[in-house]
Design a protein around this motif. Structure first.
Motif, PDB file in Angstrom:
ATOM      1  N   ARG A 164     -14.926   9.324  82.893  1.00  0.00           N
ATOM      2  CA  ARG A 164     -14.368   9.475  84.242  1.00  0.00           C
ATOM      3  C   ARG A 164     -14.680   8.279  85.131  1.00  0.00           C
ATOM      4  NH1 ARG A 164     -14.997  14.566  88.430  1.00  0.00           N
ATOM      5  NH2 ARG A 164     -14.168  13.488  90.242  1.00  0.00           N
ATOM      6  N   PRO A 167     -13.267   4.497  82.734  1.00  0.00           N
ATOM      7  CA  PRO A 167     -12.298   4.832  81.677  1.00  0.00           C
ATOM      8  C   PRO A 167     -11.687   3.591  81.041  1.00  0.00           C
ATOM      9  CG  PRO A 167     -11.297   5.140  83.833  1.00  0.00           C
ATOM     10  CD  PRO A 167     -12.737   4.778  84.084  1.00  0.00           C
ATOM     11  N   SER A 168     -11.343   3.717  79.769  1.00  0.00           N
ATOM     12  CA  SER A 168     -10.577   2.695  79.067  1.00  0.00           C
ATOM     13  C   SER A 168      -9.110   3.110  79.151  1.00  0.00           C
ATOM     14  CB  SER A 168     -11.039   2.597  77.605  1.00  0.00           C
ATOM     15  OG  SER A 168     -10.251   1.682  76.888  1.00  0.00           O
ATOM     16  N   TRP A 169      -8.455   2.684  80.224  1.00  0.00           N
ATOM     17  CA  TRP A 169      -7.114   3.190  80.509  1.00  0.00           C
ATOM     18  C   TRP A 169      -6.108   2.842  79.420  1.00  0.00           C
ATOM     19  CZ3 TRP A 169      -6.247   6.984  83.542  1.00  0.00           C
ATOM     20  CH2 TRP A 169      -7.042   7.206  84.656  1.00  0.00           C
ATOM     21  N   GLU A 170      -6.313   1.749  78.732  1.00  0.00           N
ATOM     22  CA  GLU A 170      -5.394   1.402  77.652  1.00  0.00           C
ATOM     23  C   GLU A 170      -5.395   2.474  76.569  1.00  0.00           C
ATOM     24  OE1 GLU A 170      -6.274  -2.310  75.868  1.00  0.00           O
ATOM     25  OE2 GLU A 170      -4.692  -2.170  74.352  1.00  0.00           O
ATOM     26  N   VAL A 172      -6.544   5.608  77.014  1.00  0.00           N
ATOM     27  CA  VAL A 172      -6.106   6.864  77.627  1.00  0.00           C
ATOM     28  C   VAL A 172      -4.593   6.944  77.651  1.00  0.00           C
ATOM     29  CG1 VAL A 172      -6.103   8.214  79.758  1.00  0.00           C
ATOM     30  CG2 VAL A 172      -8.192   7.072  79.022  1.00  0.00           C
ATOM     31  N   ASP A 173      -3.945   5.862  78.091  1.00  0.00           N
ATOM     32  CA  ASP A 173      -2.487   5.858  78.189  1.00  0.00           C
ATOM     33  C   ASP A 173      -1.838   5.988  76.820  1.00  0.00           C
ATOM     34  OD1 ASP A 173       0.134   3.692  78.430  1.00  0.00           O
ATOM     35  OD2 ASP A 173       0.006   5.330  79.867  1.00  0.00           O
ATOM     36  N   SER A 227      -5.408  10.944  88.462  1.00  0.00           N
ATOM     37  CA  SER A 227      -6.226  10.201  87.501  1.00  0.00           C
ATOM     38  C   SER A 227      -7.210  11.113  86.786  1.00  0.00           C
ATOM     39  CB  SER A 227      -6.976   9.070  88.205  1.00  0.00           C
ATOM     40  OG  SER A 227      -7.855   9.593  89.187  1.00  0.00           O
ATOM     41  N   GLN A 230      -5.414  13.159  84.107  1.00  0.00           N
ATOM     42  CA  GLN A 230      -5.179  12.425  82.868  1.00  0.00           C
ATOM     43  C   GLN A 230      -6.469  12.293  82.042  1.00  0.00           C
ATOM     44  OE1 GLN A 230      -2.568   8.828  83.329  1.00  0.00           O
ATOM     45  NE2 GLN A 230      -2.676   9.370  85.496  1.00  0.00           N
ATOM     46  N   LEU A 231      -7.554  11.948  82.727  1.00  0.00           N
ATOM     47  CA  LEU A 231      -8.817  11.774  82.005  1.00  0.00           C
ATOM     48  C   LEU A 231      -9.336  13.085  81.438  1.00  0.00           C
ATOM     49  CD1 LEU A 231     -10.622   9.290  84.418  1.00  0.00           C
ATOM     50  CD2 LEU A 231      -9.486   8.766  82.261  1.00  0.00           C
ATOM     51  N   TYR A 234      -7.285  13.856  78.372  1.00  0.00           N
ATOM     52  CA  TYR A 234      -7.681  12.892  77.337  1.00  0.00           C
ATOM     53  C   TYR A 234      -9.004  13.286  76.698  1.00  0.00           C
ATOM     54  CZ  TYR A 234      -9.657   8.537  75.483  1.00  0.00           C
ATOM     55  OH  TYR A 234     -10.251   7.593  74.690  1.00  0.00           O
TER      56      TYR A 234
END
Length: 665
Positions: A164, A167-170, A172-173, A227, A230-231, A234
């Motif tokens: 949280r 985050p490693s958004w790459e 996660v996405d 956000s 999403q997390l 994930y």
């Protein structure tokens, strides 16, 4: 930081394999070993795992000292912290020992503080940049001389907080895009309480218990921000807390028919609506959107919670080009790619977007809850009932098909005993062109796609044959690989059966080394299970049988004289298998000592000391025997038992200490 003396079992970087995935992998596999983290070739942290759980962490950057953590958790006062720091300056020792010595804390309080300390240091590692590299050393403890004894914690609370806040958004996405129009709901055996979620996250998770939701639905609920939504999804996905279902929206029959839009692939993980819904205002009560990190409090319960069982995760999916690779030994280089294995494991559990056949259709029921979306559902048409039909009998095989089936089954058995030249039917001096020509001719016969539909039940056997032929062609057509294979033929082990035996030997050696690791820590039960597995894989190793016999002899039912003699007979067998088996000889001496057979015991002790002059325990037994004028004295415990679980009197070694001295070479 202590430099590891063995080659890493696996290596990678955080940009390909985030720390969260490493923690999940270690937990699911029950890893016992050390992760070394470095940045620009400079060490930044060392993590010790025991059976999948973090047990020790050392960082190069200071922070989160034990006394400060205990004061923050309300376990000690500020005055007590200051007094312990003064004593620490006078006599540098472990701060926990000083707190106990001053009477400011009990051993249980220090243990609770150590768990909280470890938890915070683990969370701190999530802030490391993506360029951070990791190297894993299986069965190795690089922190044996650092701090006090290890304490195990559940990594999931720190995992959630780390995901949280950093985050490693790459990643996660990429994970959420795979969902497409699918929703998620909690599995029947979900263990969400282990994550120590905050109030708002728990309120959001309650929605998943009511019905399946998409990420966009959770964000629209306004319980948590976009956000965090999403997390949260994930985190639940990668830890296998939710399952995927197809969400079919519906609306009461009295409402007008919705306007169906053309089906187009979603452009992102958040845009996957399939129908145009009619909006209807709903009265909402104000809800809190929590986007800030959750503050800790002195009543944090995670520091004293019991150790839970690991979360069940999906089975590993191995790449088809490297099926069943041999396990890596500590100290030997390995091709194990933890990053790709974790990515494959997690992503394989997510079907491609809009795949209705792989999902369960669920029609959410309308609700007036203020936490739900403003859109009403639309009524789906009733399912068409089909009349049941009896399964048809398969057509009988023709004579030609029966012959082909028998040929496939027989070839699948015999091919594993052949070398690559025999598989392709070529001479050992055949050119690369001749090898490829032979392979092309065989591929026309053995390619599984050419198999008749009536022989689908032997397709797996046909695929086995074809995979061996493919590997043979690839090896013999490449000059470098062919030269290595010719060396393998000379040394033995060139057939798949030989390779399977070698793999079993390697796996047994790995299990035995892990058993040694657990035995050093007095984890006798785990050590016994591992050495038992090693013995089953490679029953020709006297050391494996000797350790298994010694551990069995420590059980209460084997402390009597008759049972001890039975174990001595097994150790006699070990010595016959290998006359230089120091373990079998020394442990046999210990069992002779248990039943007061002093002459035989000291004979074995002297022989073990001759085989290994650094066997301090054998030398000590000989010295004690000489000091007593040659008289023997039974060891402590009922029936002369030296059970590792029992606490021996002062001056005697525990089993872990004994093992550490005996095999520390």
């Amino acid at each position: 930081m202590d430099a590891p003396q063995v080659a890493p079992t696996a290596e990678g970087t955080f940009d390909k394999t985030p720390l969260s995935n490493l923690l999940i992998y270690a937990l699911e596999r029950g890893l016992s070993g050390t992760f070394e983290l470095s940045l620009n070739e400079a060490s930044v942290a060392t993590l010790l795992f025991i059976e999948g759980f973090p047990a020790k962490i050392r960082t190069t950057e200071p922070g989160h000292f034990l006394g400060e953590v205990m004061a923050d958790l309300g376990l000690i006062t500020g005055e007590q912290l200051a007094a312990s720091l003064e004593r620490l300056q006078e006599s540098p020792r472990l701060q926990g020992e000083i707190l106990i010595e001053l009477g400011f804390a009990t051993e249980q309080m220090v243990q609770a503080g150590l768990r909280g300390h470890l938890d915070r240091k683990l969370e701190q590692l999530f802030s490391l940049p993506q360029e951070t590299a990791f190297a894993y050393f299986d069965g190795v403890d690089n922190l044996a001389r650092f701090g006090g004894p290890p304490v195990q914690i559940d990594p999931l609370p720190a995992l959630w907080r780390g995901v949280r806040q950093s985050p490693s958004w790459e990643h996660v996405d990429a994970t959420l895009r795979r969902l497409g129009a699918l929703g998620v709901r909690l599995t029947a055996n979900a263990q969400v309480s282990r994550f120590q979620f905050g109030r708002n996250e728990l309120a959001a998770i309650e929605l998943f218990q009511q019905k399946p939701l998409r990420v966009i639905d959770l964000a629209n609920s306004k319980i948590v921000g976009p956000s965090v939504a999403q997390l949260l999804v994930y985190c639940l996905l990668i830890t296998k807390q939710v399952e995927l279902v197809e969400v079919v929206a519906e609306k009461p029959a009295s409402s007008p028919q919705p306007q169906v839009q053309p089906a187009t692939p979603p452009s992102s993980g958040q845009a996957f609506a399939r129908v145009q819904l009619q909006a209807k205002p709903v009265v909402r009560t104000p809800l809190v959107i929590e986007e800030m990190p959750v503050n800790r409090s002195a009543s944090d319960s995670r520091i004293s919670s019991p150790m839970p069982a690991p979360i069940p995760l999906p089975d590993e999916v191995r790449p088809a080009t490297n099926a069943n690779p041999p396990p890596a030994l500590p100290g030997a280089a390995s091709n194990l790619d933890i990053g790709s294995m974790i990515s494959t494991t997690i992503q394989s559990s997510l079907p491609p977007p809009m795949t209705a056949a792989a999902a369960v259709s669920v029609a959410p029921e309308p609700t007036s809850s203020p936490a739900m979306n403003v859109h009403e559902a639309v009524t789906a048409p009733p399912p068409v009932e089909s009349s049941p039909s009896l399964p048809s009998e398969p057509a009988p095989l023709t004579a030609e098909q029966s012959t082909l089936k028998n040929k496939i089954l027989e070839r699948a058995i015999t091919i594993s005993g052949q070398d690559y030249f025999q598989m392709l039917g070529v001479d050992r001096d055949a050119t690369a062109e001749a090898v490829q020509k032979a392979f092309i001719q065989l591929a026309k016969v053995w390619h599984p796609d050419r198999l008749p539909a009536a022989l689908v039940d032997v397709k797996e056997a046909c695929s086995k044959v074809f995979s061996h032929l493919t590997e043979a062609n690839a090896t013999l057509s490449d000059p470098e690989r062919r030269q290595e294979y010719m060396t393998l033929i000379k040394e033995g082990g060139a057939t798949p059966d030989d390779q399977a035996k070698i793999q079993a030997v390697v796996e047994a050696a790995t299990d035995f080394q892990k058993a040694e690791f657990h035995l050093k820590r007095n984890d006798v039960n785990q050590a016994y299970e591992l050495v038992k597995k090693a013995w089953a894989l490679d029953p020709e190793q006297a050391d494996y049988l000797a350790m298994m016999t010694w551990l069995e002899a420590q059980k209460p039912e084997f402390v009597g004289r008759e049972k001890t003699l039975e174990k001595i007979a097994v150790l006699d067998k070990c010595v016959k298998m290998n006359a230089h088996c120091e373990r079998a000889i020394f442990w046999r001496g210990m069992l002779y000592k248990r039943i007061d057979e002093g002459a035989r015991a000291v004979k074995d002790f002297k022989r073990a000391a001759d085989l290994n002059p650094r066997n301090l325990d054998a030398l000590r037994e000989v010295r004690l025997h000489n000091m007593r004028g040659g008289a023997s004295k039974p060891p402590p415990g009922p029936g002369g038992s030296m059970r590792p679980s029992a606490k021996p009197p002062a001056g005697n070694e525990t089993l872990g200490g004994l093992f550490g001295k005996l095999f520390k070479k």
